[in-house]
Design an enzyme around this catalytic site. Structure first.
Site, mmCIF file in Angstrom:
data_model
loop_
_atom_site.group_PDB
_atom_site.id
_atom_site.type_symbol
_atom_site.label_atom_id
_atom_site.label_comp_id
_atom_site.label_asym_id
_atom_site.label_seq_id
_atom_site.Cartn_x
_atom_site.Cartn_y
_atom_site.Cartn_z
ATOM 1 N N SER A 50 75.063 41.784 35.909
ATOM 2 C CA SER A 50 74.203 42.193 34.796
ATOM 3 C C SER A 50 73.134 43.152 35.309
ATOM 4 C CB SER A 50 73.534 40.971 34.159
ATOM 5 O OG SER A 50 72.535 41.363 33.235
ATOM 6 N N TYR A 84 69.407 32.835 34.159
ATOM 7 C CA TYR A 84 70.546 33.737 34.001
ATOM 8 C C TYR A 84 70.474 34.906 34.984
ATOM 9 C CZ TYR A 84 73.585 37.264 31.886
ATOM 10 O OH TYR A 84 74.542 38.216 31.681
ATOM 11 N N ASN A 118 84.757 37.090 34.659
ATOM 12 C CA ASN A 118 83.930 37.460 33.515
ATOM 13 C C ASN A 118 83.250 36.264 32.854
ATOM 14 O OD1 ASN A 118 83.201 39.201 30.990
ATOM 15 N ND2 ASN A 118 84.438 37.516 30.175
#
Length: 257
Positions: A144, A157, A91
């Site tokens: 994501s 990201y 995570n």
């Protein structure tokens, strides 16, 4: 008769947000937990006390997942307490916003080291432990919904998360020979305790379900993938984003009143 061994889960970046709630829910489900933290030891200790109150063992462990020496040290400490890892939840990550044209090599290296390299080598060590102990374990990576959707200032990201999702598929194929499963969860907007005036809150009404996810909703997705109920699931990414990437324009204008 020898009692059945309680399973152990290691959760990285577990002092706050999705990681914290995932660790809490895994403890609630009966797992011993190793709680990795980088900057908030007090929060990790509080979580461990909450888990112990549920009747499981909990162990806080520091590591900066962007540093290989920290990853190795973390596992050495965890294995001294919990010799076998049954579930790893990768995570830990950072999500700094930066425009593509303003990005620097330092920003690139820092984000990819934490969000991608850390996942890769943490998974490798955990998988080797599972194989050595003949454990059919589970590795779950937090990706994501930005892998599918495009948001401003997220070029580094989103790319690291795309790497994580692709890694999940490739590694799942290789690890299947040992009975080890790997999957990913891709959250969308998740309320991790944003301030009432946080600019991200303006996005809620543009989402198909008109709200953000709770950390518990994401955590329960992880717990499900770790469970026997998901024993035939590997190499896939579970998207939990309230349909954020479904519309071309985030509005249900085609629905009549």
């Amino acid at each position: 008769m020898e009692s059945k061994r309680r399973k152990t889960a290691l959760i990285t970046g577990a002092a706050k947000g999705i990681g914290r709630q995932t660790a809490y829910c895994l403890a609630e489900a009966g797992y011993n937990i190793a709680v990795n933290y980088r900057s908030d030891e007090a929060a990790a200790m509080r979580l461990c006390r909450e888990a112990e109150a549920m009747g499981v063992e909990a162990f806080p462990v520091y590591a900066d997942l962007s540093r290989m020496e920290d990853i190795k040290s973390m596992y050495e400490k965890v294995f001294s307490v919990f010799p076998v890892i049954d579930v790893l939840v990768n995570n830990a990550g950072i999500s700094s916003e930066v425009a593509f044209l303003d990005a620097t090599e330092e920003m690139f290296d820092h984000m990819t080291a934490t969000d991608w390299k850390g996942v890769f080598f943490s998974s490798q060590i955990a998988a080797r432990n599972m194989i050595a102990h003949k454990v059919k374990g589970v590795i779950i990576n937090i990706s994501s919904n930005q892998v599918e959707g495009c948001w401003p200032n997220a070029t580094i990201y989103a790319s690291t998360k795309a790497a994580v999702s692709k890694f999940t598929r490739n590694a799942a194929m290789e690890l299947s020979f040992y009975g080890i499963r790997m999957a990913a969860v891709a959250p969308g907007y998740t309320d991790v305790g944003w301030a009432p005036d946080d600019k991200r809150r303006k996005a809620a009404d543009k989402l198909p379900l008109h709200r953000f996810a709770t950390t518990t909703e994401i955590a329960k997705g992880v717990v499900y993938l770790a469970s026997e109920d998901a024993a035939y699931i590997t190499g896939t990414t579970l998207v939990i984003d309230g349909g954020a990437t479904l519309p071309v324009v985030a509005a249900n204008d085609f629905v009549e009143d």
